[in-house]
Design an enzyme around this catalytic site. Structure first.
Site, mmCIF file in Angstrom:
data_model
loop_
_atom_site.group_PDB
_atom_site.id
_atom_site.type_symbol
_atom_site.label_atom_id
_atom_site.label_comp_id
_atom_site.label_asym_id
_atom_site.label_seq_id
_atom_site.Cartn_x
_atom_site.Cartn_y
_atom_site.Cartn_z
ATOM 1 N N ASP A 34 0.844 -1.197 0.000
ATOM 2 C CA ASP A 34 0.000 0.000 0.000
ATOM 3 C C ASP A 34 0.877 1.244 0.000
ATOM 4 O OD1 ASP A 34 -2.799 -0.946 0.276
ATOM 5 O OD2 ASP A 34 -2.054 -1.806 2.152
ATOM 6 N N HIS A 65 -0.954 -1.047 -4.467
ATOM 7 C CA HIS A 65 -2.224 -0.331 -4.335
ATOM 8 C C HIS A 65 -1.897 1.140 -4.066
ATOM 9 C CE1 HIS A 65 -6.084 0.223 -1.649
ATOM 10 N NE2 HIS A 65 -6.070 1.038 -2.683
ATOM 11 N N ASP A 174 -9.950 -6.273 0.045
ATOM 12 C CA ASP A 174 -8.896 -5.798 0.941
ATOM 13 C C ASP A 174 -9.522 -5.157 2.165
ATOM 14 O OD1 ASP A 174 -6.671 -4.745 2.180
ATOM 15 O OD2 ASP A 174 -6.251 -3.251 0.647
ATOM 16 N N GLY A 176 -9.877 -6.291 6.674
ATOM 17 C CA GLY A 176 -10.626 -7.017 7.691
ATOM 18 C C GLY A 176 -10.849 -8.479 7.408
#
Length: 217
Positions: A34, A65, A174, A176
Site C-alpha cells: 500500500d 495499491h 482488501d 478485515g
C-alpha cells in the site's frame, strides 16, 4: 482460482525479510504494498523505495495499491521496478482513466479500486480494460479494521455485473479479512484476497495456513 496476497503494511519491519519469506514459504502467493500519500487518505505509508526493497526480498509478484491523489508520477518507476500489478482508485480527482491507461501501456496489469460507498456500477466504463477490481471491505487508509457489513452482497453484485458484460476481471478484496469471514467472501465471488493482520498478526506460518484451511483452498 484463489490467491492470497500478504499485505506488508501489517508486517514487522524490524525483521521484514524474515516476515516476507515466512509468508511465502507458508503459501502466500503475492506481496502486496500500500502506497499512501497523506492526501487521498490521511495516513502516509510507503513510497517507491519499499518497492525496490521488496523486489530484492521476494520472487513473488508485487501488487501495488496506490492510495494517492495523483498516481501518474508513480507508474514509470513501478514499471522499472518490475511491479506486475498496480491498482488505482475510482475516486481520485479527475477519475482513473489516464492512470489505468498508463499502467497498461507500461506493461503492468491494471486494477480499479472501489471504496465501500462507491457503487459497483461506477466501474462499468472501465471493465473491459481491467485485470482486477479491488473492493475495499474497510474504509481505506489504515490497517486492523473490521470487515464491513454488506461487503459480501457487494462482492456478489459485482460478480453478477462482470458475468453480464463478459468481463474476465478478477474480484479482489482488501480489509478485515479473517478465517471466519473469508469463506462467505469467496462464495460471493472474491478470488484474490488481501490479508495483513490475519497473516502477520501472530505466527506467520499459522496465519497463512489458517486462512487457507478456512475454505480448504
Amino acid at each position: 482460482m484463489f490467491e492470497l496476497c500478504a499485505s506488508i503494511l501489517a508486517a514487522n519491519f524490524a525483521c521484514l525479510k524474515r516476515e516476507v519469506r515466512a509468508a511465502e514459504s507458508a503459501g502466500g502467493d503475492v506481496s502486496y504494498i500500500d502506497i499512501m500519500d497523506g492526501h487521498f487518505v490521511s495516513a502516509i505509508s510507503f513510497g517507491t523505495g519499499i518497492v525496490r526493497t521488496m523486489g530484492r526480498l521476494t520472487q513473488k509478484p508485487l501488487d501495488v495499491h496506490l492510495m494517492v491523489e495523483n498516481p501518474l508520477p508513480f507508474i514509470p518507476e513501478l514499471a522499472e521496478e518490475k511491479v506486475e500489478r498496480v491498482s488505482v482508485h475510482y475516486e481520485i480527482p479527475g477519475g482513473p482513466e489516464k492512470a489505468l491507461r498508463a499502467i497498461r501501456e507500461a506493461g503492468m496489469q491494471a486494477g480499479l479500486v472501489l471504496d465501500p460507498e462507491t457503487p459497483n456500477g461506477a466501474a462499468k466504463p472501465y471493465l473491459h480494460g481491467l485485470d482486477r477490481i479491488l473492493l475495499m471491505t474497510v474504509c481505506p487508509g489504515r490497517g486492523g479494521q473490521t470487515y464491513l457489513e454488506g461487503s459480501n452482497q457487494k462482492i456478489a453484485g459485482l460478480r453478477s455485473l462482470l458475468d453480464r458484460v463478459g468481463s474476465r476481471a478478477v474480484i479482489q478484496i482488501d480489509g478485515g479479512v479473517t478465517p471466519q469471514n473469508l469463506p462467505e467472501a469467496y462464495a460471493a465471488g472474491a478470488r484474490s484476497v488481501v490479508a495483513g493482520s490475519a497473516v502477520f498478526g501472530g505466527t506467520v506460518q499459522s496465519g497463512v495456513a489458517y486462512l487457507r484451511r478456512s475454505c480448504a483452498f
